[in-house]
Design an enzyme around this catalytic site. Structure first.
Site, PDB file in Angstrom:
ATOM      1  N   ALA A  96       0.845  -1.190   0.000  1.00 48.06           N
ATOM      2  CA  ALA A  96       0.000   0.000   0.000  1.00 48.06           C
ATOM      3  C   ALA A  96       0.878   1.236   0.000  1.00 48.06           C
ATOM      4  O   ALA A  96       1.644   1.460   0.941  1.00 48.06           O
ATOM      5  CB  ALA A  96      -0.911   0.016   1.223  1.00 48.06           C
ATOM      6  N   LYS A  97       0.774   2.019  -1.051  1.00 47.28           N
ATOM      7  CA  LYS A  97       1.504   3.291  -1.150  1.00 47.28           C
ATOM      8  C   LYS A  97       0.555   4.397  -0.709  1.00 47.28           C
ATOM      9  O   LYS A  97      -0.486   4.615  -1.320  1.00 47.28           O
ATOM     10  CB  LYS A  97       1.962   3.519  -2.592  1.00 47.28           C
ATOM     11  CG  LYS A  97       2.640   4.851  -2.872  1.00 47.28           C
ATOM     12  CD  LYS A  97       3.043   4.890  -4.350  1.00 47.28           C
ATOM     13  CE  LYS A  97       3.796   6.154  -4.714  1.00 47.28           C
ATOM     14  NZ  LYS A  97       2.889   7.312  -4.921  1.00 47.28           N
ATOM     15  N   VAL A  98       0.928   5.069   0.390  1.00 46.57           N
ATOM     16  CA  VAL A  98       0.042   6.080   0.954  1.00 46.57           C
ATOM     17  C   VAL A  98       0.810   7.348   1.282  1.00 46.57           C
ATOM     18  O   VAL A  98       2.033   7.341   1.425  1.00 46.57           O
ATOM     19  CB  VAL A  98      -0.663   5.571   2.238  1.00 46.57           C
ATOM     20  CG1 VAL A  98      -1.555   4.382   1.934  1.00 46.57           C
ATOM     21  CG2 VAL A  98       0.353   5.223   3.323  1.00 46.57           C
TER      22      VAL A  98
END
Length: 262
Positions: free
Chosen positions: A176-178
């Site tokens: 997950a790129k956040v």
């Protein structure tokens, strides 16, 4: 699907993606101060650094430039993306199929989901198709989990970022790129919400070496597993120097101060 730690985009359980999808997402403005970086080969050269586990690009860049670097760079192919000319509710066109990404030699896939957008349902269904097809090729999926749209008032609010990482877990992403939620404590909660999904921070716009490395240090201390960075590396005069420091912070657990001193 093989475990992500056994795929090329992970090193010692960590991930450092060098992103160059900015030409589509932001346009030429990101290259105004570094016009030489309009040539994607200059960033592919940077991606040969040992700290970088994959370079994230769109289909056209992969077609034209990746063949010259396939022995030295792992390819993350971004399957969707939309130009900054688009002024509607957040959405992202699917620009590449999983099958074609595999044909181009991709080691991983990237896909944006704008949770909270009026187009969320369609995007999640497109993500489903890509994620399931990727499993057939043992290609890990990195979700650009970016809540935004009419229903989102603050896209970096801690509860919003925690929801973003949970979406990635629930929908089957491997990473997950956040965005950064503003504090180490908030990032730790976002990591907890992600379960066994690796959480990595989006690099954002260029800041000073120390400010950027300090943020990365705090993110790693919070339990995140790495970084997806573009401008904070390739907009610099000496990107290898910053990658040397990031290597120490991400993989060796050094502080920002120590990494910059060496």
């Amino acid at each position: 699907m093989i475990p992500i730690d056994d795929t090329p985009i992970a090193r010692d359980g960590k991930v450092l993606i060098l992103a160059m999808d900015h030409g589509l997402e932001h346009g030429p403005v990101d290259f105004e101060d570094v016009p030489e970086k309009l040539d994607p080969s200059t960033v592919f050269e940077t991606a040969t650094h040992d700290a970088v586990t994959a370079m994230g690009v769109q289909k056209g860049i992969a077609e034209g430039y990746y063949p010259s670097y396939e022995d030295d760079v792992n390819l993350l192919l971004k399957l969707n993306g939309t130009s900054n000319l688009w002024m509607g509710e957040p959405d992202s066109a699917v620009n590449c199929s999983v099958e074609y990404a595999a044909e181009l030699g991709a080691d991983a896939l990237g896909f944006t989901v704008y949770g909270g957008s009026n187009n969320e349902i369609e995007m999640v269904e497109e993500f489903r198709d890509a994620q399931e097809a990727g499993r057939e090729y043992d290609l890990p999926m990195v979700m650009w989990s970016y809540p935004r749209g009419q229903g989102i008032k603050n896209d970096t609010k801690p509860s919003t970022i925690s929801y973003a990482t949970r979406l990635a877990l629930e929908l089957g992403a491997d990473v997950a790129k956040v965005k950064h939620p503003g504090s180490k404590e908030a990032m730790a909660h976002a990591v907890e919400c992600a379960g066994d999904v690796k959480v990595i921070m989006s690099g954002g716009s260029k800041t000073s070496d120390y400010e950027f490395l300090s943020t990365v240090e705090a993110v790693m201390d919070a339990g995140a597993k790495g970084l997806a960075v573009g401008r904070n590396v390739w907009q610099r005069e000496d990107p290898a120097r910053l990658l040397d420091a990031l290597e120490k912070v991400i993989y060796e657990g050094e502080t920002a101060d120590a990494a910059l001193e060496e």
